[in-house]
Design a protein around this motif. Structure first.
Motif: not given
Length: 418
Positions: A45-46, A105-107, A128-129, A152-153
């Protein structure tokens, strides 16, 4: 013949094992202070975000720290071993420019997150989906950045979500109909984006706060809006049709703003109540008149605002709005004399702003002056002389009265302000 081995003392360990034991006792590994997968996710994330000049949010993110849960700004952990449960990206201070970069996306690897907050900055790119994997998430707030793309759905998989705030970005596309399945969602704020399309026929049933203003939504209001709504704003869109859907709302609604659309037809009489302290319906195509007053007419309190200006409302003014602190009925087709109840409310100070300009009104029964603190405008009506002209806004124009050939036939004695 085998030679006997000398006995080992149970406390004598090989030197390398003794060193590992000492390191474990006196220098605990980060994995003991934070889940190893969470630590790896924070590093990724960083890598995708950076401090803007004047921001030092990431100065505490030192990955040699023995305890990131305590040392990293914006990181809150709980459990054993500790897991990241709250992640706040940015300081949120007004003097801080915030962060730049993109959302990783790593969240989604922080699987125990309950709150994810991104403070104002210039973070770009899509949402990010993969965030749909954060099944424990209750608050998702990504506001005042430059996020693009659709909502994002996959967010509809966040069954524990209570608050979704994506306001003030550059998001496009429709509002996913699948969001209606978020049974725990109470707050939905999507204001000031570039969203478009029709609203879904149903919205989360337990919504208390819905803010869709300043987008490109079009079409009609859903026939049945969530009954618990207390705050509803869809101003600055391209919506049309009648306001029938508002009749399903309970008396809990305290704020309504549907201004600057193309809504038409009458205003439901059920909206004229004191519990609805802000009713902003200006700049539409609404018609009909104000409902008659009755013994159950609302008694508006301090701070109440009713703005019905720039519509096509007609008929005479009833007393139903008398006493509201700010009343805007200007730029309509209202006729007749202004009820004395409005003048009384201005004199006692409960009504501070009364805009009635650009109508076809024929009388304002006032004797004596009005308080200096009051803003009353009667410009461009069918009466002479006019009072309160000095407190008219510049938009009222310079014409004192409407040309008589535009006015209905009336007794000129009725046109006085006395």
């Amino acid at each position: 013949m085998m030679m006997a081995q000398p006995p080992r003392h149970p406390l004598l360990l090989p030197p390398f094992l003794l060193l590992l034991l000492l390191l474990h006792l006196y220098c605990p590994a980060q994995a003991d202070r934070i889940n190893a997968l969470d630590l790896a996710a924070l590093r990724e994330i960083r890598d995708d975000l950076t401090d803007l000049p004047g921001t030092d949010f990431f100065s505490t993110w030192d990955f040699t720290s023995p305890d990131p849960c305590s040392d990293f700004a914006g990181v809150t952990c709980s459990g054993e071993p500790p897991r990241v449960t709250i992640l706040t990206l940015g300081t949120g201070l007004s003097a801080s420019p915030g962060l730049a970069g993109s959302l990783s996306p790593s969240l989604s690897k922080l699987t125990q997150l309950t709150q994810l907050v991104l403070f104002p900055g210039i973070v770009t790119g899509p949402i990010p989906p993969e965030l749909g994997r954060l099944t424990q998430l209750r608050v998702l707030s990504l506001t005042n950045n430059r996020l693009t793309g659709p909502i994002p759905t996959s967010i509809s998989a966040l069954r524990n979500l209570h608050t979704l705030d994506l306001s003030s970005n550059q998001l496009t596309g429709p509002l996913p109909s699948s969001l209606s399945g978020l049974s725990q969602l109470k707050v939905l704020v999507l204001a000031s984006n570039r969203l478009s399309g029709e609203l879904p026929k149903s919205l989360p049933a337990q919504l208390l706060h819905l803010d869709l203003k300043n987008n490109g939504f079009w079409g009609r209001l859903p026939l049945r809006l969530p009954e618990p709504l207390r705050y509803l704003s869809a101003s600055g869109n391209q919506m049309w049709g009648p306001l029938n859907g508002l009749q399903s709302l309970s008396s809990e609604l305290v704020y309504l703003d549907l201004s600057m659309n193309r809504f038409s037809g009458p205003i439901p009489a059920s909206l004229f109540r004191s519990t609805l302290s802000s009713m902003l319906l200006q700049r539409n195509n609404l018609s009909g008149g104000l409902p008659p007053s009755s013994s159950s007419s609302p008694s508006y309190g301090p701070g109440s605002v009713v703005d019905l200006s720039h519509n096509s409302l007609g008929g005479e003014i009833s007393t139903v709005l008398a006493g509201a602190e700010s009343v805007f009925l200007n730029n309509n087709r209202l006729m007749g004399r202004v009820p004395v109840e409005y003048i009384d409310a201005v004199r006692r100070g409960s009504t501070r702003t009364l805009y009635l300009q650009h109508n076809y009104l024929t009388g304002f029964p006032v004797e004596g002056g009005l308080p200096d603190s009051a803003s009353v405008c009667l410009a461009y009506n069918c009466m002479v002389p006019l009072v309160g002209l000095a407190t008219c806004p510049a938009s009222a124009g310079g014409q004192l009265s409407r040309p008589m050939n535009q006015c209905p036939v009336f007794n000129h004695n009725d046109s006085s302000t006395g």
